[in-house]
Design a protein around this motif. Structure first.
Motif, PDB file in Angstrom:
ATOM      1  N   GLY A 181     -14.367  -1.121  21.181  1.00 46.02           N
ATOM      2  CA  GLY A 181     -15.482  -0.214  21.420  1.00 46.02           C
ATOM      3  C   GLY A 181     -16.849  -0.830  21.231  1.00 46.02           C
ATOM      4  O   GLY A 181     -17.016  -2.049  21.183  1.00 46.02           O
ATOM      5  N   THR A 182     -17.837   0.056  21.115  1.00 53.69           N
ATOM      6  CA  THR A 182     -19.228  -0.331  20.899  1.00 53.69           C
ATOM      7  C   THR A 182     -19.694   0.272  19.581  1.00 53.69           C
ATOM      8  O   THR A 182     -19.084   1.209  19.051  1.00 53.69           O
ATOM      9  N   CYS A 183     -20.788  -0.260  19.059  1.00 51.48           N
ATOM     10  CA  CYS A 183     -21.278   0.204  17.763  1.00 51.48           C
ATOM     11  C   CYS A 183     -22.744  -0.173  17.611  1.00 51.48           C
ATOM     12  O   CYS A 183     -23.303  -0.900  18.423  1.00 51.48           O
ATOM     13  N   GLY A 184     -23.344   0.326  16.546  1.00 52.76           N
ATOM     14  CA  GLY A 184     -24.664  -0.120  16.146  1.00 52.76           C
ATOM     15  C   GLY A 184     -24.513  -1.138  15.030  1.00 52.76           C
ATOM     16  O   GLY A 184     -23.779  -0.901  14.060  1.00 52.76           O
ATOM     17  N   GLY A 185     -25.160  -2.278  15.163  1.00 53.49           N
ATOM     18  CA  GLY A 185     -25.072  -3.298  14.123  1.00 53.49           C
ATOM     19  C   GLY A 185     -25.979  -2.978  12.949  1.00 53.49           C
ATOM     20  O   GLY A 185     -26.996  -2.297  13.103  1.00 53.49           O
ATOM     21  N   ILE A 186     -25.605  -3.452  11.784  1.00 54.56           N
ATOM     22  CA  ILE A 186     -26.459  -3.372  10.602  1.00 54.56           C
ATOM     23  C   ILE A 186     -26.729  -4.809  10.170  1.00 54.56           C
ATOM     24  O   ILE A 186     -25.882  -5.454   9.552  1.00 54.56           O
ATOM     25  N   GLY A 187     -27.893  -5.321  10.581  1.00 56.12           N
ATOM     26  CA  GLY A 187     -28.216  -6.723  10.308  1.00 56.12           C
ATOM     27  C   GLY A 187     -27.627  -7.686  11.304  1.00 56.12           C
ATOM     28  O   GLY A 187     -27.633  -8.899  11.072  1.00 56.12           O
ATOM     29  N   HIS A 188     -27.115  -7.173  12.423  1.00 57.26           N
ATOM     30  CA  HIS A 188     -26.556  -8.021  13.484  1.00 57.26           C
ATOM     31  C   HIS A 188     -27.139  -7.610  14.826  1.00 57.26           C
ATOM     32  O   HIS A 188     -27.175  -6.423  15.168  1.00 57.26           O
ATOM     33  N   GLU A 189     -27.580  -8.583  15.575  1.00 51.62           N
ATOM     34  CA  GLU A 189     -28.217  -8.338  16.858  1.00 51.62           C
ATOM     35  C   GLU A 189     -27.222  -7.796  17.877  1.00 51.62           C
ATOM     36  O   GLU A 189     -26.006  -7.969  17.744  1.00 51.62           O
ATOM     37  N   GLY A 190     -27.758  -7.172  18.929  1.00 51.20           N
ATOM     38  CA  GLY A 190     -26.930  -6.695  20.023  1.00 51.20           C
ATOM     39  C   GLY A 190     -26.122  -7.822  20.642  1.00 51.20           C
ATOM     40  O   GLY A 190     -26.628  -8.937  20.807  1.00 51.20           O
ATOM     41  N   GLY A 191     -24.865  -7.538  20.970  1.00 46.16           N
ATOM     42  CA  GLY A 191     -23.991  -8.543  21.573  1.00 46.16           C
ATOM     43  C   GLY A 191     -23.063  -9.222  20.584  1.00 46.16           C
ATOM     44  O   GLY A 191     -22.199 -10.001  20.979  1.00 46.16           O
ATOM     45  N   THR A 192     -23.222  -8.925  19.293  1.00 49.37           N
ATOM     46  CA  THR A 192     -22.352  -9.505  18.274  1.00 49.37           C
ATOM     47  C   THR A 192     -21.006  -8.777  18.257  1.00 49.37           C
ATOM     48  O   THR A 192     -20.954  -7.549  18.286  1.00 49.37           O
ATOM     49  N   VAL A 193     -19.923  -9.520  18.203  1.00 45.68           N
ATOM     50  CA  VAL A 193     -18.594  -8.920  18.107  1.00 45.68           C
ATOM     51  C   VAL A 193     -18.230  -8.771  16.634  1.00 45.68           C
ATOM     52  O   VAL A 193     -18.333  -9.730  15.860  1.00 45.68           O
ATOM     53  N   ILE A 194     -17.823  -7.568  16.254  1.00 44.46           N
ATOM     54  CA  ILE A 194     -17.499  -7.286  14.855  1.00 44.46           C
ATOM     55  C   ILE A 194     -16.058  -6.800  14.742  1.00 44.46           C
ATOM     56  O   ILE A 194     -15.657  -5.837  15.407  1.00 44.46           O
ATOM     57  N   ILE A 195     -15.282  -7.460  13.900  1.00 45.87           N
ATOM     58  CA  ILE A 195     -13.899  -7.067  13.604  1.00 45.87           C
ATOM     59  C   ILE A 195     -13.908  -6.384  12.251  1.00 45.87           C
ATOM     60  O   ILE A 195     -14.349  -6.957  11.248  1.00 45.87           O
ATOM     61  N   SER A 196     -13.434  -5.161  12.201  1.00 45.91           N
ATOM     62  CA  SER A 196     -13.483  -4.376  10.965  1.00 45.91           C
ATOM     63  C   SER A 196     -12.427  -4.847   9.974  1.00 45.91           C
ATOM     64  O   SER A 196     -11.245  -4.913  10.309  1.00 45.91           O
ATOM     65  N   GLU A 197     -12.855  -5.168   8.760  1.00 49.85           N
ATOM     66  CA  GLU A 197     -11.920  -5.468   7.676  1.00 49.85           C
ATOM     67  C   GLU A 197     -11.608  -4.218   6.872  1.00 49.85           C
ATOM     68  O   GLU A 197     -10.525  -4.070   6.328  1.00 49.85           O
ATOM     69  N   GLU A 198     -12.584  -3.326   6.807  1.00 54.03           N
ATOM     70  CA  GLU A 198     -12.484  -2.100   6.022  1.00 54.03           C
ATOM     71  C   GLU A 198     -13.277  -1.025   6.740  1.00 54.03           C
ATOM     72  O   GLU A 198     -14.241  -1.318   7.448  1.00 54.03           O
ATOM     73  N   VAL A 199     -12.871   0.238   6.561  1.00 53.40           N
ATOM     74  CA  VAL A 199     -13.549   1.364   7.188  1.00 53.40           C
ATOM     75  C   VAL A 199     -13.928   2.379   6.118  1.00 53.40           C
ATOM     76  O   VAL A 199     -13.101   2.715   5.260  1.00 53.40           O
ATOM     77  N   VAL A 200     -15.166   2.869   6.168  1.00 54.15           N
ATOM     78  CA  VAL A 200     -15.628   3.881   5.212  1.00 54.15           C
ATOM     79  C   VAL A 200     -16.346   4.990   5.958  1.00 54.15           C
ATOM     80  O   VAL A 200     -16.763   4.826   7.106  1.00 54.15           O
ATOM     81  N   ASP A 201     -16.514   6.136   5.274  1.00 54.90           N
ATOM     82  CA  ASP A 201     -17.280   7.230   5.860  1.00 54.90           C
ATOM     83  C   ASP A 201     -18.739   7.122   5.435  1.00 54.90           C
ATOM     84  O   ASP A 201     -19.154   6.136   4.828  1.00 54.90           O
ATOM     85  N   ASP A 315     -29.403  -3.717  16.711  1.00 53.45           N
ATOM     86  CA  ASP A 315     -29.446  -3.820  15.260  1.00 53.45           C
ATOM     87  C   ASP A 315     -30.188  -2.594  14.747  1.00 53.45           C
ATOM     88  O   ASP A 315     -31.393  -2.441  14.989  1.00 53.45           O
ATOM     89  N   ARG A 316     -29.496  -1.711  14.040  1.00 51.54           N
ATOM     90  CA  ARG A 316     -30.104  -0.462  13.586  1.00 51.54           C
ATOM     91  C   ARG A 316     -31.224  -0.686  12.573  1.00 51.54           C
ATOM     92  O   ARG A 316     -32.048   0.216  12.348  1.00 51.54           O
ATOM     93  N   LYS A 318     -33.580  -2.459  13.192  1.00 51.36           N
ATOM     94  CA  LYS A 318     -34.758  -2.704  14.028  1.00 51.36           C
ATOM     95  C   LYS A 318     -35.068  -1.561  14.986  1.00 51.36           C
ATOM     96  O   LYS A 318     -36.053  -1.626  15.727  1.00 51.36           O
ATOM     97  N   GLY A 319     -34.238  -0.527  15.023  1.00 50.21           N
ATOM     98  CA  GLY A 319     -34.517   0.579  15.936  1.00 50.21           C
ATOM     99  C   GLY A 319     -33.335   1.513  16.086  1.00 50.21           C
ATOM    100  O   GLY A 319     -32.253   1.277  15.538  1.00 50.21           O
ATOM    101  N   ASP A 320     -33.555   2.595  16.845  1.00 47.74           N
ATOM    102  CA  ASP A 320     -32.548   3.636  17.021  1.00 47.74           C
ATOM    103  C   ASP A 320     -31.977   3.702  18.432  1.00 47.74           C
ATOM    104  O   ASP A 320     -30.838   4.126  18.618  1.00 47.74           O
ATOM    105  N   GLN A 321     -32.750   3.310  19.426  1.00 45.50           N
ATOM    106  CA  GLN A 321     -32.329   3.501  20.805  1.00 45.50           C
ATOM    107  C   GLN A 321     -31.824   2.205  21.426  1.00 45.50           C
ATOM    108  O   GLN A 321     -32.318   1.114  21.130  1.00 45.50           O
ATOM    109  N   VAL A 322     -30.801   2.360  22.292  1.00 48.32           N
ATOM    110  CA  VAL A 322     -30.235   1.219  23.015  1.00 48.32           C
ATOM    111  C   VAL A 322     -31.136   0.924  24.207  1.00 48.32           C
ATOM    112  O   VAL A 322     -31.273   1.740  25.118  1.00 48.32           O
ATOM    113  N   LEU A 323     -31.771  -0.249  24.205  1.00 51.84           N
ATOM    114  CA  LEU A 323     -32.772  -0.575  25.214  1.00 51.84           C
ATOM    115  C   LEU A 323     -32.367  -1.729  26.119  1.00 51.84           C
ATOM    116  O   LEU A 323     -33.090  -2.047  27.069  1.00 51.84           O
TER     117      LEU A 323
END
Length: 381
Positions: A181-201, A315-316, A318-323
């Motif tokens: 899927g797609t996501c918003g990064g936290i400290g990672h620029e757009g286009g970065t692939v992230i593999i989840s090790e852990e999931v939280v709410d 990268d959230r 740096k902003g909220d909207q996908v540009l």
């Protein structure tokens, strides 16, 4: 050993019948103790009930009602255990790949077909097996299922209930589930692939919270860390982007739940938002999306290996909207699929199962029930 009158071998239930269910063989009322508590009390050597499957690796349902039904209609997939020959159609499935939109998962199906050398019979094309449902799309390419799961925890939860039951009815052994899927990064620029090790709410708890019969239930949300490491190893040094692992936050909402300032409602300031995002970043959160909590909790509860692989669209911090332009977004969304495709191809090469023939055709068991299931699924809510 026996459990409620059912034989147990090596910590696993066995009653001599195909795909049996733990059942109370007496005529007395069911014990008030939960299934998990009773099993753990009687068989402490089985230290992880959630990871236990049948001895042959097939999926074990944790619902004794299913086997007692005349047929099980998978309503949102337009399939049924009495109307379709699910073993014939899906018995060879090894990988179940899920993503948000029908178009993306159709494209993934064609991509994986090319990757593994799968050939369709002359004059045929890939078929959307669930097109009569108008809810989810499903394509089968040899041992790979490609399915759209919609948006958010409720949508992916409904699908997983039915796909897990599909694995059970089809007698699939040791399936592996991926959310792409797609996501918003936290400290990672757009286009970065992230593999989840852990999931939280949103409160940094790694549980899916449900209200069942008026009571709150917390179901552990766990992913297979070994599978995550295997996927990370599929990264190519020549890839023009980073592939990282980390903690994923899953929210129930795209706007307020993710601290966005651009929704229809906002009762917090930009300083509040940034303080929150910085705090979760310090706790190890690297991305935010809306499906992984249910995906991890339900697959773990079913004892199914699963992984979540997403690409960041911004990268959230740096902003909220996908540009980013559409053509850039389209290319970014292919990046997680490439990683999963490499993993699947490597597995099939090791097993000598490349260049498979055939396609996901419909195998009808009962024409009358087949028509009824179609008509039932076509009925809009």
């Amino acid at each position: 050993m026996s459990f409620n009158g059912v034989a147990v071998e090596n910590g696993l239930k066995h009653n001599g019948e195909k795909n049996g269910i733990y059942q109370n063989s007496s005529n007395h009322q069911p014990h008030r103790m939960t299934y998990e508590e009773e099993f753990s009390q009687n068989y402490p050597e089985v230290d992880n009930l959630d990871g236990v499957r049948y001895p042959d690796g097939s999926v074990r349902l944790r619902n004794p009602n299913i086997e007692l039904m005349d047929q099980d209609i998978l309503y949102h997939l337009a399939l049924g255990s009495g109307s379709h020959d699910l073993v014939e159609m899906f018995g060879d499935v090894k990988f179940v790949c899920m993503g948000g939109t029908p178009k993306r998962m159709e494209q993934f199906a064609y991509n994986i077909m090319a990757e593994i050398g799968h050939k369709l019979p002359c004059g045929t094309t890939l078929q959307d097996i669930s097109h009569f449902s108008y809810r989810y799309s499903m394509y089968k390419v040899g041992p790979v299922l490609s399915i759209s799961h919609g948006m958010g925890i409720p949508s992916v939860g409904i699908l997983l209930h039915e796909v897990i039951k599909l694995m059970y009815h089809a007698k699939v052994r040791d399936p592996v589930f991926f959310r792409i899927g797609t996501c918003g990064g936290i400290g990672h620029e757009g286009g970065t692939v992230i593999i989840s090790e852990e999931v939280v709410d949103g409160a940094l708890r790694n549980v899916l919270e449900l209200t069942v019969l008026g009571k709150t239930l917390q179901r552990p949300a766990k992913l297979d860390r070994r599978l995550a490491r295997e996927l990370k190893a599929m990264g190519d040094p020549e890839d023009p982007y980073d592939t990282v692992t980390g903690k994923t936050m899953c929210t129930y909402d795209f706007y307020e739940g993710q601290g966005r300032l651009d929704g229809a409602f906002c009762d917090f300031t930009e300083n509040d938002k940034m303080e929150y995002l910085e705090s979760i970043h310090k706790s190890g959160v690297v991305n935010i999306e809306m499906e992984s909590l249910a995906f991890a909790a339900l697959t773990h509860h079913a004892g199914i290996k699963a992984a979540v692989i997403c690409v960041t669209l911004l990268d959230r911090l740096k902003g909220d909207q996908v540009l980013a332009p559409k053509e850039v977004l389209d290319e970014w969304q292919q990046r997680p699929t490439k990683l999963v495709s490499r993993h699947i191809k490597r597995y099939l090469q090791m097993k000598g199962r490349l260049s498979l023939d055939g396609h996901g055709s419909i195998a009808v068991k009962s024409p009358r029930r087949f028509k009824l299931v179609q008509q039932e699924s076509e009925t809009y809510d």
